[in-house]
Write a protein that holds these residues in place. Structure first.
Motif, PDB file in Angstrom:
ATOM      1  N   TRP A 199       0.760  -1.390   0.106  1.00 36.45           N
ATOM      2  CA  TRP A 199      -0.175   0.123  -0.139  1.00 36.45           C
ATOM      3  C   TRP A 199       0.812   1.355   0.005  1.00 36.45           C
ATOM      4  CZ3 TRP A 199      -2.111   2.895   4.884  1.00 36.45           C
ATOM      5  CH2 TRP A 199      -3.151   3.339   4.071  1.00 36.45           C
ATOM      6  N   TRP A 200       0.161   2.088  -1.361  1.00 35.26           N
ATOM      7  CA  TRP A 200       1.057   3.625  -0.703  1.00 35.26           C
ATOM      8  C   TRP A 200      -0.231   4.105  -1.357  1.00 35.26           C
ATOM      9  CZ3 TRP A 200       5.404   6.050   0.000  1.00 35.26           C
ATOM     10  CH2 TRP A 200       4.643   7.580   0.238  1.00 35.26           C
ATOM     11  N   PRO A 201      -0.686   5.645   0.450  1.00 36.05           N
ATOM     12  CA  PRO A 201      -2.031   5.897   0.545  1.00 36.05           C
ATOM     13  C   PRO A 201      -2.011   6.685  -1.270  1.00 36.05           C
ATOM     14  CG  PRO A 201      -0.998   5.581   2.331  1.00 36.05           C
ATOM     15  CD  PRO A 201      -0.060   4.999   1.605  1.00 36.05           C
ATOM     16  N   SER A 202      -3.388   6.852  -1.233  1.00 32.37           N
ATOM     17  CA  SER A 202      -3.315   7.814  -2.913  1.00 32.37           C
ATOM     18  C   SER A 202      -4.300   8.936  -1.860  1.00 32.37           C
ATOM     19  CB  SER A 202      -4.679   7.233  -3.932  1.00 32.37           C
ATOM     20  OG  SER A 202      -5.774   6.806  -2.900  1.00 32.37           O
ATOM     21  N   SER A 203      -4.307   8.377  -0.730  1.00 29.69           N
ATOM     22  CA  SER A 203      -5.380  10.008  -0.197  1.00 29.69           C
ATOM     23  C   SER A 203      -5.244   9.777   1.170  1.00 29.69           C
ATOM     24  CB  SER A 203      -6.590  10.670  -1.131  1.00 29.69           C
ATOM     25  OG  SER A 203      -7.348   9.394  -0.323  1.00 29.69           O
ATOM     26  N   ASP A 204      -5.865  10.804   1.681  1.00 32.80           N
ATOM     27  CA  ASP A 204      -5.179  11.567   3.188  1.00 32.80           C
ATOM     28  C   ASP A 204      -7.236  10.950   3.632  1.00 32.80           C
ATOM     29  OD1 ASP A 204      -3.370  12.378   4.185  1.00 32.80           O
ATOM     30  OD2 ASP A 204      -3.893  14.655   4.131  1.00 32.80           O
ATOM     31  N   PHE A 257      -9.641  13.057  17.785  1.00 38.68           N
ATOM     32  CA  PHE A 257      -8.237  13.033  16.683  1.00 38.68           C
ATOM     33  C   PHE A 257      -6.476  13.110  17.474  1.00 38.68           C
ATOM     34  CE2 PHE A 257      -4.832  14.462  13.777  1.00 38.68           C
ATOM     35  CZ  PHE A 257      -4.818  13.201  13.574  1.00 38.68           C
ATOM     36  N   SER A 258      -5.562  12.586  16.804  1.00 33.47           N
ATOM     37  CA  SER A 258      -4.531  12.754  16.900  1.00 33.47           C
ATOM     38  C   SER A 258      -3.441  12.163  16.733  1.00 33.47           C
ATOM     39  CB  SER A 258      -4.420  11.596  18.668  1.00 33.47           C
ATOM     40  OG  SER A 258      -2.460  12.055  18.960  1.00 33.47           O
ATOM     41  N   PRO A 259      -2.451  13.251  16.047  1.00 28.99           N
ATOM     42  CA  PRO A 259      -1.996  12.532  14.812  1.00 28.99           C
ATOM     43  C   PRO A 259      -0.398  12.006  15.293  1.00 28.99           C
ATOM     44  CG  PRO A 259      -1.151  15.024  16.215  1.00 28.99           C
ATOM     45  CD  PRO A 259      -2.569  14.661  16.582  1.00 28.99           C
ATOM     46  N   SER A 260      -0.418  11.469  17.067  1.00 24.94           N
ATOM     47  CA  SER A 260       0.256   9.734  17.773  1.00 24.94           C
ATOM     48  C   SER A 260      -0.547   8.713  16.820  1.00 24.94           C
ATOM     49  CB  SER A 260       0.062  10.417  19.323  1.00 24.94           C
ATOM     50  OG  SER A 260       0.752  11.491  19.587  1.00 24.94           O
ATOM     51  N   ILE A 261      -1.496   8.785  16.701  1.00 29.44           N
ATOM     52  CA  ILE A 261      -2.543   7.527  16.355  1.00 29.44           C
ATOM     53  C   ILE A 261      -2.363   6.978  15.075  1.00 29.44           C
ATOM     54  CG2 ILE A 261      -4.142   6.221  16.137  1.00 29.44           C
ATOM     55  CD1 ILE A 261      -5.476   7.965  18.536  1.00 29.44           C
ATOM     56  N   TYR A 262      -1.419   5.927  14.959  1.00 31.80           N
ATOM     57  CA  TYR A 262      -0.850   5.193  13.143  1.00 31.80           C
ATOM     58  C   TYR A 262      -2.588   4.674  13.275  1.00 31.80           C
ATOM     59  CZ  TYR A 262       1.197   1.253  15.549  1.00 31.80           C
ATOM     60  OH  TYR A 262       1.583   0.691  16.601  1.00 31.80           O
ATOM     61  N   GLY A 263      -3.167   3.950  13.579  1.00 28.83           N
ATOM     62  CA  GLY A 263      -4.660   2.850  13.417  1.00 28.83           C
ATOM     63  C   GLY A 263      -4.599   2.546  14.314  1.00 28.83           C
ATOM     64  N   PRO A 300       0.731   8.349   8.472  1.00 28.99           N
ATOM     65  CA  PRO A 300       1.381   7.321   9.044  1.00 28.99           C
ATOM     66  C   PRO A 300       2.540   6.601   8.737  1.00 28.99           C
ATOM     67  CG  PRO A 300      -0.083   7.789  10.471  1.00 28.99           C
ATOM     68  CD  PRO A 300      -0.351   8.408   9.565  1.00 28.99           C
ATOM     69  N   TRP A 301       1.427   5.658   7.688  1.00 27.20           N
ATOM     70  CA  TRP A 301       2.208   4.532   6.763  1.00 27.20           C
ATOM     71  C   TRP A 301       3.256   5.419   5.933  1.00 27.20           C
ATOM     72  CZ3 TRP A 301       2.938  -0.444   7.515  1.00 27.20           C
ATOM     73  CH2 TRP A 301       2.996  -0.622   6.012  1.00 27.20           C
ATOM     74  N   LYS A 302       3.366   6.399   4.918  1.00 25.32           N
ATOM     75  CA  LYS A 302       3.869   7.059   3.581  1.00 25.32           C
ATOM     76  C   LYS A 302       4.820   7.429   4.591  1.00 25.32           C
ATOM     77  CE  LYS A 302       0.689   9.211   0.314  1.00 25.32           C
ATOM     78  NZ  LYS A 302       0.090  10.385  -0.170  1.00 25.32           N
ATOM     79  N   PHE A 341       6.322   6.718   7.238  1.00 28.79           N
ATOM     80  CA  PHE A 341       7.259   5.089   8.004  1.00 28.79           C
ATOM     81  C   PHE A 341       7.488   4.353   6.420  1.00 28.79           C
ATOM     82  CE2 PHE A 341       7.321   0.619   7.326  1.00 28.79           C
ATOM     83  CZ  PHE A 341       8.301  -0.169   8.052  1.00 28.79           C
ATOM     84  N   ARG A 342       7.007   4.395   5.508  1.00 27.99           N
ATOM     85  CA  ARG A 342       7.639   3.758   4.362  1.00 27.99           C
ATOM     86  C   ARG A 342       8.868   4.797   3.826  1.00 27.99           C
ATOM     87  NH1 ARG A 342       6.392   0.605   0.451  1.00 27.99           N
ATOM     88  NH2 ARG A 342       8.001   0.820  -0.094  1.00 27.99           N
ATOM     89  N   LEU A 343       8.721   6.194   3.828  1.00 25.05           N
ATOM     90  CA  LEU A 343       9.855   7.396   3.403  1.00 25.05           C
ATOM     91  C   LEU A 343      11.270   7.079   4.511  1.00 25.05           C
ATOM     92  CD1 LEU A 343       7.919   9.580   2.313  1.00 25.05           C
ATOM     93  CD2 LEU A 343       9.177   8.876   1.175  1.00 25.05           C
ATOM     94  N   TRP A 344      10.767   6.466   5.517  1.00 20.30           N
ATOM     95  CA  TRP A 344      11.649   6.294   7.161  1.00 20.30           C
ATOM     96  C   TRP A 344      12.172   5.590   6.176  1.00 20.30           C
ATOM     97  CZ3 TRP A 344      12.006   2.553  10.706  1.00 20.30           C
ATOM     98  CH2 TRP A 344      13.231   3.009  11.633  1.00 20.30           C
ATOM     99  N   TYR A 345      11.098   4.336   6.721  1.00 19.65           N
ATOM    100  CA  TYR A 345      12.317   3.109   5.917  1.00 19.65           C
ATOM    101  C   TYR A 345      13.444   2.771   4.782  1.00 19.65           C
ATOM    102  CZ  TYR A 345      12.623  -1.754   3.778  1.00 19.65           C
ATOM    103  OH  TYR A 345      12.930  -2.726   3.292  1.00 19.65           O
ATOM    104  N   ASP A 346      12.710   3.823   3.991  1.00 21.50           N
ATOM    105  CA  ASP A 346      13.404   4.407   2.946  1.00 21.50           C
ATOM    106  C   ASP A 346      14.761   4.875   3.019  1.00 21.50           C
ATOM    107  OD1 ASP A 346      11.790   2.718   1.476  1.00 21.50           O
ATOM    108  OD2 ASP A 346      11.100   4.494  -0.453  1.00 21.50           O
TER     109      ASP A 346
END
Length: 608
Positions: A152-157, A192-198, A240-242, A244-249
């Motif tokens: 998955w790479w999210p296409s939108s928010d 809402f909290s930006p700390s929650i990833y899922g 958060p998933w996006k 993470f993917r950039l952090w992983y790369d």
């Protein structure tokens, strides 16, 4: 023939003026929209009403060579209740089928081909009535890590992914719960909290921090937050998933491994390497201070159950880990989720974390202090002129020493609010000083040096500590606590005030004499003297001089310390890279330079 334009007729003037006004307004709106920050635009869809914009829900099924597991998983997904999704067909099924390995010879090519074709035939014929069905059949055996990371790479928010491995079975009510989570904790601005990833649907059953607390929850706790990712039915939020993917790369390209000392999962990585992906995500979550939503049902029940079939994670089938929750055993009131402010948060050690404690007035300070004091002592850390990496290193020492009675004080900043988001209590000194009046200082304090605001803010906190019966230690940003016991052992009844080398630290012991001195009049004296301080001067120097003028003796905590000093100091002018180098030489540099996060998770069992 030339056309000559004369002055407009009077009856056209109102129309022209209206058109000009509308044009100006349209340009203003366009300019406003194009100059707004990404953060503002990203939160436009969050609201306090019950209306939720249409969102896309993607079910990502990861499978390899287990037809029976896959068929059980897909049938449970298809049997779920999607009525709350409406008629828009917004729940899409994506099935990722890993290819068999051509290099391994444990199974014949004919058997592998037969198994793969049976899986493809079943998936092709499987009916999915709630949205689109997409099948991706790989040409190679990419493994579990790549299946997760490339799914998955999210296409939108407004797009969410629910990732399940093929040996998973879900409750018919799983989607109703996740839809409620999205509606309440993603789209509702008040929760809402930006700390929650899922959100994870599996039963909480594992504490990854070595020597961590037992996983115990009050029976009344239905939903809580926990840092650990759940691989048995995990909902992922897009941003958060996006991230993470950039952090992983970035880390993968630089050869940085997901090593996090003190974690059981690091042992998994050292044994299995890149066959698994969770140590990467756990390291990322630790560096960001993010959390996951979990459920807590009694009698080992859950909304998703792993049958733990033989595969990458299990050498042989272990059977279901929990009992699947069905409609007959489900309380419909559970879908009415509590506000986020009512939920409990837990870290990798399963210690409770209390986020968003920001003090802005004396009443809030009086409420906070009793909840954080330890042995009637408060550690007050100044963020004025602080360098972020040095503060992050200090926090790692606090965690190592199990020091949880600290409060940070400083001006409004990203660092201050990030510390609060991660669970550290903070004092927003800008608003705090405005609310306490600051003893005749101007309402706008931007013209005063930081040393002035630091002295006034910390002085007010010390006064409140004394009123409540607490001792206090003020740390500037040029000091590092390395031995809590050695510091407190230097406190005796013969002295009320203590100082460290170069006045980087000041201790005030609770006593009747200290409380008698530390009055409003003393604070007014500080307020009168602080404007004469230079921006480069230390506020503790001024307070120490005023104490000496009052005839008070100050004990030096650094003398007669054969067992070692409790503090490490550096000069006001010291370069941060030089400080880091020297702390590394002393084995006092505890952060990962790549993320400015602690290299280790250190668990201390909670009492009781």
């Amino acid at each position: 023939m030339a056309t000559v334009f004369g002055p407009p007729k009077k009856n056209l003037l109102p129309l022209l003026l209206l058109l000009v006004s509308l044009s100006v307004f349209a340009l203003f709106v366009l300019f406003s929209e194009t100059t707004r920050s990404d953060a503002e635009i990203g939160t436009d869809f969050r609201r306090n009403s019950g209306d939720v914009p249409p969102f896309t829900f993607l079910v990502k099924v990861l499978t390899f060579n287990r037809l029976l597991s896959l068929s059980r998983c897909l049938r449970s997904l298809a049997a779920a209740d999607y009525s709350v999704a409406g008629d828009a067909g917004r729940v899409h099924l994506h099935v990722y089928i890993d290819h068999f390995s051509l290099a391994r010879n444990d199974t014949s090519a004919e058997d592998n081909l037969k198994n793969a074709r049976e899986i493809l035939e079943f998936v092709d014929g499987f009916e999915w009535r709630f949205g689109k069905k997409v099948v991706q059949y790989r040409t190679d055996n990419v493994g579990l890590q790549a299946q997760w990371l490339e799914a998955w790479w999210p296409s939108s928010d407004h797009e969410f992914a629910f990732v399940v491995e093929d040996d998973l079975e879900v409750s018919p009510l799983y989607f109703r719960f996740l839809e409620s989570v999205i509606r309440n904790y993603y789209y509702d601005a008040s929760s809402f909290s930006p700390s929650i990833y899922g959100a994870s649907l599996q039963r909480p059953r594992f504490v990854p921090g070595k020597h961590g607390n037992k996983l115990r929850l009050d029976p009344g706790t239905k939903v809580f937050l926990y840092q650990l990712v759940g691989t048995w039915g995990q909902l992922l939020f897009p941003k958060p998933w996006k991230e993470f993917r950039l952090w992983y790369d970035d880390h993968k390209a630089k050869g940085i491994k997901p090593i996090l000392d003190g974690m059981v999962t690091t042992g998994w990585y050292k044994k299995m390497g890149e066959r698994i992906w969770t140590p990467w995500f756990i390291k990322f979550i630790h560096s960001r201070g993010y959390f996951n939503i979990y459920t807590n049902f009694q009698n080992e029940r859950a909304l998703s159950v792993s049958h733990r079939d033989a595969g990458v994670n299990y050498g042989k089938t272990a059977g279901p880990d929990s009992e699947l929750l069905d409609k007959s055993s489900f309380d419909s009131n559970f879908l009415k989720l509590q506000p986020l402010s009512s939920l409990k948060w837990y870290d990798f050690c399963f210690r409770e974390v209390v986020p968003s404690r920001v003090v802005r007035n004396l009443d809030q300070l009086g409420t906070l202090l009793p909840s954080v004091q330890s042995e009637k002592t408060i550690l007050l850390v100044s963020l004025y002129d602080a360098q972020e990496m040095l503060m992050r290193n200090l926090i790692c020492h606090f965690e190592k020493l199990d020091t949880r009675n600290h409060i940070f004080i400083g001006p409004s900043s990203e660092l201050l609010f990030d510390l609060a988001r991660r669970g550290h209590p903070v004092i927003d000194s800008d608003q705090f000083l405005d609310n306490v009046g600051a003893y005749n200082l101007a309402k706008s304090q931007s013209s005063y040096p930081n040393a002035v605001k630091e002295a006034l803010g910390t002085a007010h906190v010390v006064k409140k500590c004394l009123e409540l019966g607490y001792s206090s230690w003020i740390f500037t940003s040029k000091a590092l606590l390395v031995d809590k016991t050695a510091l407190l052992d230097r406190v005796g009844s013969e002295y009320d005030f203590y100082a460290g080398e170069g006045s980087r630290i000041l201790g005030v012991r609770h006593s009747s004499a200290a409380q008698k001195l530390w009055t409003d009049e003393f604070l007014r004296t500080i307020a009168a003297k602080t404007p004469s301080l230079k921006a480069s001067e230390n506020s503790i120097v001024l307070v120490s001089k005023l104490l000496e003028q009052k005839g008070k003796k100050i004990k030096n905590i650094d003398v007669n310390s054969e067992e070692g000093k409790p503090m490490v100091y550096w000069s006001l002018e010291a370069d941060s890279n030089m400080i880091r180098k020297q702390l590394k030489e002393l084995n006092l540099w505890l952060i990962d330079d790549a993320d400015l996060s602690c290299k280790a998770v250190v668990c201390h069992r909670s009492s009781g």
